[in-house]
Design a protein around this motif. Structure first.
Motif, PDB file in Angstrom:
ATOM      1  N   SER A   1      73.671  11.448  60.761  1.00 31.37           N
ATOM      2  CA  SER A   1      73.227  10.177  61.312  1.00 31.37           C
ATOM      3  C   SER A   1      71.903  10.386  62.027  1.00 31.37           C
ATOM      4  O   SER A   1      71.686  11.411  62.683  1.00 31.37           O
ATOM      5  CB  SER A   1      74.268   9.623  62.294  1.00 31.37           C
ATOM      6  OG  SER A   1      73.754   8.500  62.982  1.00 31.37           O
TER       7      SER A   1
ATOM      8  N   PHE B   1      73.506   4.783  50.367  1.00 34.46           N
ATOM      9  CA  PHE B   1      72.825   5.722  51.244  1.00 34.46           C
ATOM     10  C   PHE B   1      73.792   6.606  52.018  1.00 34.46           C
ATOM     11  O   PHE B   1      73.444   7.663  52.486  1.00 34.46           O
ATOM     12  CB  PHE B   1      71.941   4.958  52.237  1.00 34.46           C
ATOM     13  CG  PHE B   1      70.971   4.062  51.551  1.00 34.46           C
ATOM     14  CD1 PHE B   1      69.999   4.581  50.721  1.00 34.46           C
ATOM     15  CD2 PHE B   1      71.049   2.688  51.683  1.00 34.46           C
ATOM     16  CE1 PHE B   1      69.101   3.771  50.072  1.00 34.46           C
ATOM     17  CE2 PHE B   1      70.155   1.864  51.037  1.00 34.46           C
ATOM     18  CZ  PHE B   1      69.171   2.396  50.229  1.00 34.46           C
ATOM     19  N   CYS B   2      75.013   6.151  52.214  1.00 37.08           N
ATOM     20  CA  CYS B   2      75.975   6.972  52.937  1.00 37.08           C
ATOM     21  C   CYS B   2      77.375   6.562  52.500  1.00 37.08           C
ATOM     22  O   CYS B   2      77.575   5.475  51.961  1.00 37.08           O
ATOM     23  CB  CYS B   2      75.825   6.805  54.456  1.00 37.08           C
ATOM     24  SG  CYS B   2      75.918   5.096  54.996  1.00 37.08           S
TER      25      CYS B   2
ATOM     26  N   GLN C   1      66.813  10.470  56.769  1.00 36.07           N
ATOM     27  CA  GLN C   1      68.096  11.059  57.146  1.00 36.07           C
ATOM     28  C   GLN C   1      68.532  12.120  56.134  1.00 36.07           C
ATOM     29  O   GLN C   1      69.030  13.186  56.505  1.00 36.07           O
ATOM     30  CB  GLN C   1      69.146   9.957  57.247  1.00 36.07           C
ATOM     31  CG  GLN C   1      70.552  10.438  57.558  1.00 36.07           C
ATOM     32  CD  GLN C   1      71.542   9.297  57.644  1.00 36.07           C
ATOM     33  OE1 GLN C   1      71.196   8.205  58.073  1.00 36.07           O
ATOM     34  NE2 GLN C   1      72.768   9.533  57.223  1.00 36.07           N
ATOM     35  N   LYS C   2      68.325  11.841  54.855  1.00 34.57           N
ATOM     36  CA  LYS C   2      68.721  12.783  53.809  1.00 34.57           C
ATOM     37  C   LYS C   2      67.860  14.043  53.844  1.00 34.57           C
ATOM     38  O   LYS C   2      68.371  15.161  53.714  1.00 34.57           O
ATOM     39  CB  LYS C   2      68.617  12.105  52.446  1.00 34.57           C
ATOM     40  CG  LYS C   2      69.080  12.978  51.290  1.00 34.57           C
ATOM     41  CD  LYS C   2      69.039  12.224  49.982  1.00 34.57           C
ATOM     42  CE  LYS C   2      69.522  13.109  48.824  1.00 34.57           C
ATOM     43  NZ  LYS C   2      69.486  12.373  47.524  1.00 34.57           N
TER      44      LYS C   2
ATOM     45  N   SER D   1      66.808   5.861  55.462  1.00 38.49           N
ATOM     46  CA  SER D   1      67.849   6.539  54.687  1.00 38.49           C
ATOM     47  C   SER D   1      67.312   7.817  54.043  1.00 38.49           C
ATOM     48  O   SER D   1      67.986   8.852  54.031  1.00 38.49           O
ATOM     49  CB  SER D   1      68.400   5.604  53.612  1.00 38.49           C
ATOM     50  OG  SER D   1      68.982   4.472  54.191  1.00 38.49           O
ATOM     51  N   ARG D   2      66.085   7.739  53.519  1.00 42.88           N
ATOM     52  CA  ARG D   2      65.485   8.926  52.914  1.00 42.88           C
ATOM     53  C   ARG D   2      65.194   9.992  53.974  1.00 42.88           C
ATOM     54  O   ARG D   2      65.414  11.186  53.746  1.00 42.88           O
ATOM     55  CB  ARG D   2      64.191   8.537  52.183  1.00 42.88           C
ATOM     56  CG  ARG D   2      63.514   9.696  51.470  1.00 42.88           C
ATOM     57  CD  ARG D   2      64.428  10.352  50.468  1.00 42.88           C
ATOM     58  NE  ARG D   2      63.860  11.582  49.929  1.00 42.88           N
ATOM     59  CZ  ARG D   2      64.533  12.436  49.176  1.00 42.88           C
ATOM     60  NH1 ARG D   2      65.815  12.195  48.886  1.00 42.88           N
ATOM     61  NH2 ARG D   2      63.972  13.529  48.722  1.00 42.88           N
TER      62      ARG D   2
ATOM     63  N   ILE E   1      73.458   2.315  58.810  1.00 41.23           N
ATOM     64  CA  ILE E   1      72.331   1.472  58.401  1.00 41.23           C
ATOM     65  C   ILE E   1      72.762   0.612  57.219  1.00 41.23           C
ATOM     66  O   ILE E   1      73.169   1.127  56.186  1.00 41.23           O
ATOM     67  CB  ILE E   1      71.137   2.356  58.013  1.00 41.23           C
ATOM     68  CG1 ILE E   1      70.736   3.233  59.196  1.00 41.23           C
ATOM     69  CG2 ILE E   1      69.968   1.513  57.557  1.00 41.23           C
ATOM     70  CD1 ILE E   1      69.692   4.269  58.841  1.00 41.23           C
TER      71      ILE E   1
ATOM     72  N   SER F   1      64.946   0.087  55.807  1.00 37.92           N
ATOM     73  CA  SER F   1      66.255   0.629  55.462  1.00 37.92           C
ATOM     74  C   SER F   1      66.155   1.848  54.548  1.00 37.92           C
ATOM     75  O   SER F   1      66.751   2.896  54.818  1.00 37.92           O
ATOM     76  CB  SER F   1      67.095  -0.458  54.793  1.00 37.92           C
ATOM     77  OG  SER F   1      68.340   0.059  54.382  1.00 37.92           O
TER      78      SER F   1
END
Length: 513
Positions: free
Chosen positions: A186, A415-416, A179-180, A176-177, A110, A172
């Protein structure tokens, strides 16, 4: 699915049974399977005592259809399992479903929009810089504070963010949050991020009333007035402000049936088919209460606004009815709270392909929603604040020093990060393939099967999952430990015969007449 299969295979007692004058080893009766699986599901934290015997039979039908079990003649593929005395057994092949493969390191992640890049046709050279004339006094003051020379700098004027820019920021950072919180490498494992509508997220955050309920721009997508009146009637029973009190017995049951029929005819669940895997992933976090709430908060922001509003109204009504002691029972045989879960689970969560365990998964999630709806169906304040602060920062005039490529005052969120191939392979082996390693260990430690059967199962496992097998048995020596060679000893009679002195042969008397 894999968790339930592993529990069932490990906990189901196997023994010899007779059927039509023939004996069958390592099998079980259908009724015994129902008893065992029902007890396992009832004591499991992911399902609980709300699982009924009828649901257990339905699950075993799915097991028979998907070759988790087979009858003693090796037949499977149909859902004709009954709670009776027919004999079944486990197939020799592994019934576990393969876990989704994680993307390679080079796959596109992302991307966060970068508004530091100059617009087309412009360059840094055209940025207006205010010139400062320094006298000796100013020069002295500056160098008495600074160490060394002060580098040249420029004022960077950011362009205004458009509505599209803001929506992309929300999408975005929200994904991202999520996913965490879910702990995934992913989101591709559970979600196609291209199908997430950034406009829906922004509308769900900002288009709300004082109670936090979404307000829709398209009024044609609102719930019908008569359904809203029916829901208010039961939620506020018996003090219905806009309705007259009922004049006949059973009025509240008729109202409830009307609501159930309306939501039962929807073609797609409120959490949508597309987000099914996301919400199922949250079930693994229910033990971590705060994380589960945050994951559901973020996941519900991805829903279409009309779905989110209906979910808010429906779950709030369910929670109020379930805790309302003044409301007469809506069923003679089922408790009101359990009835709420059974009646509305499928219209809230189910898969497009009617996957196995849908009913149990939905019941578990809906129960958690009812208990925590006030927190879950509100906008996560921490996420909102961080995104708004970042959007403001992107539009702020900043100072850029010569030779500096990045903004030193407020670094952009990361984010990654890219990992090495070895680290990725290690995460894959210890993460998604963990249940397969547990199954292999179960085969190794099983003392009920013969050495021949164990070798056969290990050979099949090695053929299907060579990587997992290689981790457990890296060398032939480690595999040989399982099957130590037995030292062959000569029969005692021969040892005894060698110790005796030689004796001549004596003919014995014959019995032949």
């Amino acid at each position: 699915w894999n968790e339930v299969i592993e529990l069932f295979r490990a906990g189901m007692p196997l023994r010899k049974h007779r059927c039509r004058f023939k004996s069958y080893e390592r099998c079980f009766k259908a009724s015994e399977a129902v008893d065992c699986l029902h007890e396992l599901l009832g004591s499991n934290q992911n399902f609980g005592p709300e699982v009924t015997r009828n649901q257990t039979v339905k699950l075993l039908k799915k097991f028979l259809k998907n070759h988790v079990i087979e009858d003693i003649k090796g037949r499977w593929g149909k859902e004709d399992f009954q709670d009776d005395g027919h004999l079944y057994r486990f197939p020799p092949s592994s019934p576990l479903r393969p876990y989704p493969k994680k993307p390679s390191c080079g796959k596109e992640v992302i991307k966060f929009p970068d508004w530091n890049e100059p617009m087309a046709g412009s360059s840094q050279e055209h940025i207006p810089v205010k010139s400062v004339t320094m006298n000796s006094e100013m020069w002295y003051k500056r160098h008495s504070i600074a160490i060394g020379e002060v580098p040249a700098c420029k004022l960077v004027f950011r362009r205004e963010l458009t509505q599209t820019n803001i929506e992309e920021i929300w999408k975005s950072m929200t994904l991202s949050r999520l996913q965490k919180v879910l702990g995934l490498d992913s989101l591709d494992e559970v979600l196609d991020t291209k199908l997430v509508n950034s406009k829906h997220i922004v509308q769900n955050v900002y288009n709300v009333n004082k109670q936090g309920i979404v307000t829709l721009e398209d009024k044609s997508k609102e719930l019908p007035h008569w359904i809203l009146s029916a829901m208010k009637c039961l939620a506020n029973w018996p003090s219905c402000s806009d309705l007259k009190q009922p004049t006949y017995s059973g009025f509240e049951r008729d109202v409830f049936k009307t609501i159930v029929d309306y939501f039962g005819q929807t073609k797609e669940p409120l959490l949508t088919f597309h987000f099914f895997d996301v919400f199922v992933s949250v079930l693994g976090l229910l033990q971590k209460h705060n994380k589960a709430i945050e994951a559901l908060q973020i996941s519900c922001l991805l829903l279409p606004p009309e779905n989110r509003k209906r979910l808010q109204l429906l779950v709030r009504m369910m929670a109020k009815i379930g805790s309302n002691k003044d409301l007469p029972p809506l069923s003679e045989s089922v408790r009101t709270r359990t009835l709420m879960v059974q009646a509305f689970s499928r219209c809230i969560l189910c898969s497009k392909d009617e996957m196995d365990l849908d009913e149990l998964l939905a019941a578990k999630l809906v129960s958690f929603l009812m208990d925590n709806y006030q927190d879950i169906l509100n906008v996560p304040s921490a996420l909102k604040s961080s995104i708004e602060e970042h959007a403001v920062h992107l539009q702020r005039v900043q100072i850029k020093y010569a030779g500096a490529d990045t903004d030193a005052t407020f670094p952009p969120p990361s984010f990654c990060h890219q990992i090495s191939t070895d680290e990725f392979e290690n995460q894959r082996a210890t993460g998604s393939q963990g249940p397969l390693a547990a199954l292999l260990e179960e085969i190794v430690m099983n003392k009920e099967i013969s050495v021949k059967d164990k070798k056969k199962q290990l050979k099949q496992f090695q053929k299907s999952y060579p990587e997992v097998y290689r981790v457990r048995f890296p060398t032939p020596e480690t595999e040989a430990v399982l099957f130590p060679e037995k030292t062959k000893q000569k029969p005692p009679i021969l040892m005894w015969a060698l110790k005796k002195p030689f004796q001549p042969f004596h003919r014995t008397r014959s019995f032949r007449m």
